[in-house]
Design a protein around this motif. Structure first.
Motif, PDB file in Angstrom:
ATOM      1  N   GLU A 155       9.223  25.863 -79.693  1.00 30.86           N
ATOM      2  CA  GLU A 155      10.230  26.360 -80.141  1.00 30.86           C
ATOM      3  C   GLU A 155      10.766  25.619 -81.463  1.00 30.86           C
ATOM      4  OE1 GLU A 155      12.017  29.795 -79.295  1.00 30.86           O
ATOM      5  OE2 GLU A 155      10.085  29.604 -79.561  1.00 30.86           O
ATOM      6  N   SER A 158       8.622  26.449 -84.091  1.00 27.90           N
ATOM      7  CA  SER A 158       8.688  27.500 -84.724  1.00 27.90           C
ATOM      8  C   SER A 158       9.953  27.619 -85.422  1.00 27.90           C
ATOM      9  CB  SER A 158       8.798  28.415 -83.403  1.00 27.90           C
ATOM     10  OG  SER A 158       8.919  29.751 -83.929  1.00 27.90           O
ATOM     11  N   SER A 169       4.267  26.822 -87.894  1.00 29.57           N
ATOM     12  CA  SER A 169       3.886  28.018 -87.058  1.00 29.57           C
ATOM     13  C   SER A 169       2.611  27.756 -86.216  1.00 29.57           C
ATOM     14  CB  SER A 169       3.664  29.273 -87.693  1.00 29.57           C
ATOM     15  OG  SER A 169       4.934  29.453 -88.203  1.00 29.57           O
ATOM     16  N   ALA A 172       3.304  25.265 -83.363  1.00 26.91           N
ATOM     17  CA  ALA A 172       4.029  26.100 -82.344  1.00 26.91           C
ATOM     18  C   ALA A 172       2.982  26.907 -81.427  1.00 26.91           C
ATOM     19  CB  ALA A 172       4.963  27.173 -82.758  1.00 26.91           C
ATOM     20  N   CYS A 194       3.171  36.048 -81.392  1.00 21.26           N
ATOM     21  CA  CYS A 194       2.461  35.293 -82.370  1.00 21.26           C
ATOM     22  C   CYS A 194       1.424  36.022 -83.130  1.00 21.26           C
ATOM     23  CB  CYS A 194       2.040  33.993 -81.963  1.00 21.26           C
ATOM     24  SG  CYS A 194       3.348  32.709 -81.801  1.00 21.26           S
TER      25      CYS A 194
END
Length: 223
Positions: A155, A158, A169, A172, A194
Motif C-alpha cells: 500500500e 501503491s 505500482s 506494490a 491490479c
C-alpha cells in the motif's frame, strides 16, 4: 560443498505446530511447561486465555502470562503484551507502553513486532509520526514473510509515502503477490484489483477473475 540445512523451528513454532486431542489438553500441557520455565509455553498459555481455548476466556490472566514471558525477553511475549496495551485487552489502553514492548520485540527481529511498531509510526500512536521509519520497519517485517506487513508495504508503494518510497505500482504488485502466495486473502483481493485496472501489471480480465475466485475461496474458509 557444505549443504544448506533447513532452518530449525523455534520453540514457539514447534508448539504452534503441535496437535492436541482437545483444547483442555493443550492448556494443561502449556501450564505444565510454563511452570518448568518455557517462555514460549507462557506465551501460548496467554493466548489460550485470550482466546478462551481450553480455559475460560480471561484477558487479565492472558496479560499475566504474556508479561511473564516478556520480562524474560521472549519476543513473542513482548509483542503480545504490546498488543494488550494497544487494544486495551486486560489492561487500560496505553499506546506508549504498547510502543515500548513492540520496540523490544522488534529489536530482536520479530516480524510481528516490527510490523506493529511500523503501524504506530505510520499513525503516530504512542510515538511521533514518522513514515520513513514505518516503511523501514515494514520492509524488515515483510522480508520475513509477515503477510500483514507485506500488504501494508504494498500500500505504501501503491500510494507513495512522502517520497519514501516513491509511488511504484510494480513494487506494490510484487508485495501483494508475496502475500497472496502465502494464501493470504487480502493479497489475492488486491491482485484482482491490479489486474482489473492494469495497475503495475498489464490489464487482464481473465487473471483478475482468477484472483477474484481465489479470494472468494479463502473468504469462505474464513467464515
Amino acid at each position: 560443498m557444505e549443504s544448506v540445512g533447513v532452518k530449525e523451528k523455534s520453540e514457539w513454532e514447534r508448539i504452534r505446530d503441535m496437535e492436541w486431542d482437545s483444547d483442555e489438553e493443550k492448556a494443561a500441557w502449556l501450564r505444565r511447561e510454563s511452570r518448568k520455565g518455557s517462555t514460549a509455553a507462557k506465551v501460548w498459555l496467554g493466548n489460550c486465555y485470550e482466546e478462551g481455548e481450553g480455559v475460560q476466556k480471561d484477558y487479565k490472566e492472558a496479560v499475566k502470562w504474556y508479561r511473564k514471558a516478556a520480562k524474560l525477553g521472549d519476543a513473542k511475549g513482548q509483542w503480545s503484551l504490546g498488543n494488550c496495551y494497544y487494544f486495551g485487552d486486560g489492561v487500560k489502553v496505553n499506546r506508549k507502553k504498547a510502543v515500548w514492548w513492540y520496540q523490544k520485540s522488534a529489536e530482536q527481529g520479530d516480524p510481528a513486532g516490527q510490523g506493529s511498531l511500523a503501524r504506530c509510526y505510520r499513525d503516530g500512536e504512542g510515538v511521533e509520526q514518522n513514515m520513513q521509519e514505518a516503511v523501514r520497519l515494514y520492509i524488515k517485517s515483510a522480508k520475513q514473510d509477515d503477510m500483514i506487513s507485506q500488504i501494508e508495504l504494498a500500500e505504501c508503494y501503491s500510494r507513495g509515502v512522502s517520497g519514501n518510497p516513491k509511488r511504484d505500482s510494480k513494487e506494490a504488485v510484487y508485495w501483494y503477490r508475496r502475500a497472496a502466495k502465502q494464501n493470504y486473502g487480502p493479497g489475492r483481493l488486491y491482485l484482482e484489483k491490479c489486474y482489473a485496472g492494469g495497475m503495475g501489471v498489464p490489464q487482464d480480465a481473465d487473471e483478475a477473475e482468477k484472483w477474484k475466485k481465489s479470494y472468494e475461496e479463502w473468504d469462505k474458509k474464513e467464515d
